[in-house]
Design a protein around this motif. Sequence first.
Motif, PDB file in Angstrom:
ATOM      1  N   THR A   8       9.240 -26.264 -46.722  1.00 19.04           N
ATOM      2  CA  THR A   8       9.947 -26.183 -47.993  1.00 19.04           C
ATOM      3  C   THR A   8       9.622 -24.873 -48.689  1.00 19.04           C
ATOM      4  OG1 THR A   8       9.689 -28.589 -48.191  1.00 19.04           O
ATOM      5  CG2 THR A   8      10.425 -27.396 -50.155  1.00 19.04           C
ATOM      6  N   ASN A   9      10.634 -24.167 -49.162  1.00 19.58           N
ATOM      7  CA  ASN A   9      10.426 -22.933 -49.920  1.00 19.58           C
ATOM      8  C   ASN A   9      10.117 -23.276 -51.371  1.00 19.58           C
ATOM      9  OD1 ASN A   9      10.906 -20.994 -47.839  1.00 19.58           O
ATOM     10  ND2 ASN A   9      13.079 -21.461 -47.962  1.00 19.58           N
ATOM     11  N   LYS A  14       6.113 -20.813 -48.552  1.00 17.03           N
ATOM     12  CA  LYS A  14       6.546 -21.909 -47.683  1.00 17.03           C
ATOM     13  C   LYS A  14       5.464 -22.992 -47.643  1.00 17.03           C
ATOM     14  CE  LYS A  14       9.534 -19.112 -44.712  1.00 17.03           C
ATOM     15  NZ  LYS A  14       9.786 -18.619 -43.340  1.00 17.03           N
ATOM     16  N   TYR A  15       5.882 -24.233 -47.966  1.00 21.02           N
ATOM     17  CA  TYR A  15       4.947 -25.355 -48.003  1.00 21.02           C
ATOM     18  C   TYR A  15       5.202 -26.254 -46.803  1.00 21.02           C
ATOM     19  CZ  TYR A  15       1.980 -29.000 -49.993  1.00 21.02           C
ATOM     20  OH  TYR A  15       0.968 -29.895 -50.219  1.00 21.02           O
ATOM     21  N   LEU A  16       4.143 -26.524 -46.022  1.00 24.38           N
ATOM     22  CA  LEU A  16       4.282 -27.265 -44.768  1.00 24.38           C
ATOM     23  C   LEU A  16       3.832 -28.717 -44.931  1.00 24.38           C
ATOM     24  CD1 LEU A  16       4.415 -24.276 -43.861  1.00 24.38           C
ATOM     25  CD2 LEU A  16       3.136 -24.924 -41.818  1.00 24.38           C
ATOM     26  N   GLN A  17       4.675 -29.619 -44.448  1.00 24.28           N
ATOM     27  CA  GLN A  17       4.352 -31.040 -44.441  1.00 24.28           C
ATOM     28  C   GLN A  17       4.813 -31.654 -43.125  1.00 24.28           C
ATOM     29  OE1 GLN A  17       6.656 -31.487 -48.167  1.00 24.28           O
ATOM     30  NE2 GLN A  17       5.029 -32.900 -48.805  1.00 24.28           N
ATOM     31  N   TYR A  40       0.279 -24.527 -48.075  1.00 24.19           N
ATOM     32  CA  TYR A  40       1.140 -23.340 -48.030  1.00 24.19           C
ATOM     33  C   TYR A  40       0.859 -22.510 -46.773  1.00 24.19           C
ATOM     34  CZ  TYR A  40       2.715 -24.192 -52.788  1.00 24.19           C
ATOM     35  OH  TYR A  40       3.294 -24.755 -53.896  1.00 24.19           O
ATOM     36  N   GLU A  41       1.911 -21.928 -46.241  1.00 26.73           N
ATOM     37  CA  GLU A  41       1.806 -21.149 -45.011  1.00 26.73           C
ATOM     38  C   GLU A  41       0.732 -20.069 -45.120  1.00 26.73           C
ATOM     39  OE1 GLU A  41       4.741 -18.603 -42.012  1.00 26.73           O
ATOM     40  OE2 GLU A  41       5.197 -18.719 -44.159  1.00 26.73           O
ATOM     41  N   ASN A  51       0.139 -18.199 -36.263  1.00 25.43           N
ATOM     42  CA  ASN A  51       1.353 -18.558 -37.000  1.00 25.43           C
ATOM     43  C   ASN A  51       1.302 -20.055 -37.325  1.00 25.43           C
ATOM     44  OD1 ASN A  51       3.996 -19.435 -37.684  1.00 25.43           O
ATOM     45  ND2 ASN A  51       4.871 -17.651 -36.665  1.00 25.43           N
ATOM     46  N   PRO A  52       1.131 -20.437 -38.606  1.00 22.60           N
ATOM     47  CA  PRO A  52       0.983 -21.852 -38.958  1.00 22.60           C
ATOM     48  C   PRO A  52       2.183 -22.707 -38.564  1.00 22.60           C
ATOM     49  CG  PRO A  52       0.295 -20.469 -40.781  1.00 22.60           C
ATOM     50  CD  PRO A  52       0.965 -19.568 -39.792  1.00 22.60           C
ATOM     51  N   ILE A  53       3.387 -22.169 -38.700  1.00 23.54           N
ATOM     52  CA  ILE A  53       4.586 -22.966 -38.388  1.00 23.54           C
ATOM     53  C   ILE A  53       4.627 -23.301 -36.903  1.00 23.54           C
ATOM     54  CG2 ILE A  53       7.112 -22.945 -38.334  1.00 23.54           C
ATOM     55  CD1 ILE A  53       7.075 -21.320 -40.914  1.00 23.54           C
TER      56      ILE A  53
END
Length: 575
Positions: A8-9, A14-17, A40-41, A51-53
Amino acid sequence: MAYYLRVTNKNKGKYLQIYETFRVKGTKDVKSKCFKSLGYEKDLQSEEIGNPIEHYKKYVDDLNADKKIKKIISKTEKISDENKTFNIGTSLVKGIFKTLQLEKIFGAFEIIFNRRFKHFEILQDLVCARIYEPKSKLYTYNEILPVINPKISYSLDDVYAFLDDFGSRYENVIELINASLSRNYKSDTSVTFFDCTNFYFEIDKADELRAKGPSKENRKDPIIGMGLLLDRNCIPITMQMYPGNESEIPMLKKCIESAKKQNFIINRTIRVADKGLNCGNNIFEAVKNNDGYIFSKSVSKLSEKEKVWVNLENDYIKSYENDTLVFKIKSCVDEFSYDHKGADGKKNLFKVKEKRVVYWSKKLYDKKMLELDKLELKVNNLSLSKAKREKYNAYASYIDFVGLDKDGEITDKTIIKINKEKLEKDRKYAGYNMIVTSEINASENDIYDVYHHLWRIEETFRILKTNLDARPVYVQKRNTIFGHFLVCYTSILMVRILQFLVYKNEIKSSDLIQFMKSFNVYKIDDDLYVNQLRPKDYLAKIKTHFSQNIDNAKFKNNEINELFNWSIPLKSTTN
């Protein structure tokens, strides 16, 4: 259903869930709910994760694969009430517990607290369960412990009693663990890394422990603080819990004093901490105790004289890649003034001779400039109503409110202007950082390298909050809360021992945790177990410390028992 990574931006990036899809009972409708918030990324980035994503996409793939296996097994197990799935991966942790002889060490606690259960057994089981699948104590006892320990000899009430016992003496427990660890591994405290974090509680009313304070996650809930100290090889050596409304600054002193007492440290140690812990009091304490320090310092908050020195290109040692400047560093030694509060509460001035190392990194510069460009765009498009709601958020200092009323409040006539002076000032010093240290004879690169290892403690907190789910905390009493965090501390200690002392940092902590979660066996009969472990690149290194060949498709009962009863040699390492 399945898990998926949701990105989510938000204002901060960018917030990762991780979300889980599920079918609404009695319908064909499919909905989703948050399974785990990662953060957050930019906060998740580290040398280990990269790269977290991409990293967490692979993590989600593993979750989905594990879920499929559990679904197949659950259908089979409906035929019988007997548990047939057992986790073997956490026997790595049990091997460390056996090596440290913690069963003997904690034997005295049964006498002290007059308990019929073994504190050692419960601690070992809760640590393994925290790594395997972190859940509430009730769920853990009923659903997870039978998978971890087929021969549980205690009740759920005993688990809560254990938390109360060990929580009331958590510093003594850590001291005993350290004493046992020192028999197998010589802790290197010539350098110690320190930082603090906090954990929020979704409760209606704050109390003396869970109090309102500045949350690391920008939440309004009551929080509790944790100070953590690592040795030079990034092995945790002590933990300090404190109320959420207390400052983290004094915790450095408390943790150092506690660690020295617990580990009988008499030699000089260099205290390494981030800019949030850089203050006159902490520098004074280090100097007074004949210790050293390496702290970071914000370049933008330096005196004008020092800023001139930072901006001068003289003496910088520069590094290039393809004719592009990527890094530069320089230092100076001088006498600097600080003040600290004495016992009487008055400020006292003192001077120290220290080295100041300033460096510029293109990687830091690009990251900061991207943040500032995004921030400027958001501020320029900020409506007044939005500003009213968010005037205290991350970019409040970049906003000027023109036309406030006499009380300084926003009115309908107020307009928003961007604070270009601050924005340009931050752009000017983007990519710069300063390190201040007592080690005046150390080289710039050595100081930078030592300070750079501070990311390990940030990663440690991240593992506590994501992989080990230190929160939510389902217990309510002070001692049981401390007991819960003692279990979390011991869990991360075991992960770090495996990562750095057993596998010599050749395997990532995330891979170790994933292995321990996924190495399960399924019981066919009394003398046949089917291996459910899936092939992974890191298995070749992991299996070197197992007493059995973990690639086998099946195990016999005596082989399973052997895996549950073994020890692992520990060796000191340089990180």
